[in-house]
Design an enzyme around this catalytic site. Structure first.
Site, PDB file in Angstrom:
ATOM      1  N   THR A  43       0.854  -1.190   0.000  1.00 59.51           N
ATOM      2  CA  THR A  43       0.000   0.000   0.000  1.00 59.51           C
ATOM      3  C   THR A  43       0.890   1.241   0.000  1.00 59.51           C
ATOM      4  O   THR A  43       1.929   1.258   0.656  1.00 59.51           O
ATOM      5  CB  THR A  43      -0.882  -0.014   1.262  1.00 59.51           C
ATOM      6  OG1 THR A  43      -1.729  -1.159   1.210  1.00 59.51           O
ATOM      7  CG2 THR A  43      -1.752   1.237   1.356  1.00 59.51           C
TER       8      THR A  43
ATOM      9  N   GLY B 232       6.176  -0.764   0.239  1.00 61.93           N
ATOM     10  CA  GLY B 232       6.987   0.404   0.590  1.00 61.93           C
ATOM     11  C   GLY B 232       7.302   0.409   2.079  1.00 61.93           C
ATOM     12  O   GLY B 232       6.984  -0.530   2.812  1.00 61.93           O
TER      13      GLY B 232
ATOM     14  N   GLY C  94       3.306   1.817   8.069  1.00 62.06           N
ATOM     15  CA  GLY C  94       1.989   2.175   8.575  1.00 62.06           C
ATOM     16  C   GLY C  94       1.630   3.622   8.346  1.00 62.06           C
ATOM     17  O   GLY C  94       0.582   4.086   8.805  1.00 62.06           O
TER      18      GLY C  94
ATOM     19  N   GLU D 269      -0.423  -5.366   6.030  1.00 57.98           N
ATOM     20  CA  GLU D 269       0.909  -5.419   5.416  1.00 57.98           C
ATOM     21  C   GLU D 269       1.788  -6.429   6.140  1.00 57.98           C
ATOM     22  O   GLU D 269       2.532  -7.185   5.522  1.00 57.98           O
ATOM     23  CB  GLU D 269       1.552  -4.031   5.442  1.00 57.98           C
ATOM     24  CG  GLU D 269       0.875  -3.052   4.497  1.00 57.98           C
ATOM     25  CD  GLU D 269       1.401  -1.625   4.620  1.00 57.98           C
ATOM     26  OE1 GLU D 269       1.356  -0.926   3.614  1.00 57.98           O
ATOM     27  OE2 GLU D 269       1.845  -1.230   5.700  1.00 57.98           O
TER      28      GLU D 269
HETATM   29  C1  5RP Z   1       1.249   2.042   4.356  1.00 55.02           C
HETATM   30  C2  5RP Z   1       2.720   1.886   4.405  1.00 55.02           C
HETATM   31  C3  5RP Z   1       3.498   2.381   3.262  1.00 55.02           C
HETATM   32  O1  5RP Z   1       4.231   1.318   2.722  1.00 55.02           O
HETATM   33  C4  5RP Z   1       4.427   3.443   3.715  1.00 55.02           C
HETATM   34  O2  5RP Z   1       3.665   4.449   4.354  1.00 55.02           O
HETATM   35  C5  5RP Z   1       5.222   4.043   2.560  1.00 55.02           C
HETATM   36  O3  5RP Z   1       4.373   4.706   1.689  1.00 55.02           O
HETATM   37  P1  5RP Z   1       4.904   5.568   0.478  1.00 55.02           P
HETATM   38  O4  5RP Z   1       5.551   4.593  -0.477  1.00 55.02           O
HETATM   39  O5  5RP Z   1       3.679   6.247  -0.061  1.00 55.02           O
HETATM   40  O6  5RP Z   1       5.899   6.554   1.040  1.00 55.02           O
HETATM   41  O7  5RP Z   1       3.277   1.367   5.344  1.00 55.02           O
HETATM   42  O8  5RP Z   1       0.637   1.618   5.545  1.00 55.02           O
END
Ligand code: 5RP
Length: 235
Positions: free
Chosen positions: A33, A88, A101, A109
């Site tokens: 996500t 991510g 998170g 996740e």
């Molecule tokens: C979501 C997550 C995402 O992996 C994390 O926040 C990184 O997000 P982004 O790639 O938009 O920086 O843990 O719960």
């Protein structure tokens, strides 16, 4: 997910590389996500459109919706073995422990990460840190127990700022119907210990600390290059 399109080329490079290097036709994968995982999902969509038979477990309703849009077949957790999960992170320490998170999807996740044979983390350089803790640690909690959880975290870790995550003045509600505390612990030197301390509190569902779980960390750059990190041992 519309908001991520045409954004950061470094994120796209990392997301695409993870799929190109790790996703095999005919397998089931886990899809993360966020704005970096977005690009991995898009790449999987391209491979489905080209005729490959890949199915996926989504880590959030947001990812589920994007998969549906891209015609990526979805399955329940462990309906099929998960060959690789791609996600991510908000912070990556030198030993590849992670804070996750930021998008509030930490529980699912982590569930997908624990079920996957390999776990590939896709980030940009800005996520690499010397130690976890600059990014406030997301902790998913049962709403009923909010006051108790706050008191018990402080009893164990001191009088730190604990912020209930909100959107437009309303509590942010996770896909599991819970809330998120963003906890400002400061530098986290022992993620497994802090995770264990927090999880012993009734009402804590999961923390955003991921450790001993990543198989590879891919760091994308704006020029399209992708670096695969080498983990260094924990201090
Ligand atoms: C979501 C997550 C995402 O992996 C994390 O926040 C990184 O997000 P982004 O790639 O938009 O920086 O843990 O719960």
């Amino acid at each position: 997910m519309q908001r991520f399109e045409n954004s950061d080329p470094a994120k796209r490079a990392a997301g695409y590389a993870a799929v190109d290097e790790h996703v095999v036709d005919g397998t089931c994968i886990g899809l993360g996500t966020g704005s970096t995982a977005y690009w991995a999902i898009e790449r999987v969509g391209q491979r489905i459109a080209a005729g490959e038979r890949i199915c996926a477990v989504a880590t959030s309703s947001e990812t589920q919706e994007l998969c549906r849009r891209l015609h990526i077949p979805l399955v329940e957790l462990l309906a099929e073995p998960i060959a690789v999960a791609i996600d991510g992170a908000d912070e990556v320490a030198p030993d590849w422990s992670l804070t996750k998170g930021g998008g509030g999807a930490l529980f699912r996740e982590k569930a997908v990460a624990l079920c996957a044979k390999r776990y590939v983390v896709v980030v940009t350089k800005s996520k690499l840190v010397e130690a976890l803790g600059t990014f406030p640690l997301p902790v998913e909690i049962v709403p009923y127990a909010m006051a108790y959880v706050r008191r018990e975290i402080r009893r164990r870790s001191g009088d730190l700022p604990i912020v209930r995550r909100e959107i437009e003045g309303q509590p942010f509600v996770t896909d599991n119907g819970n809330w998120i505390f963003d906890c400002h612990f400061g530098r986290i030197d022992d993620p497994p210990r802090l995770d264990a301390t927090l999880r012993e509190i009734l009402g804590v569902v999961a923390t955003g600390l991921f450790f001993n779980i990543a198989s590879e960390v891919l760091v994308g750059s704006a020029d399209g290059r992708v670096l695969s990190l080498t983990a260094s041992a924990p201090n």
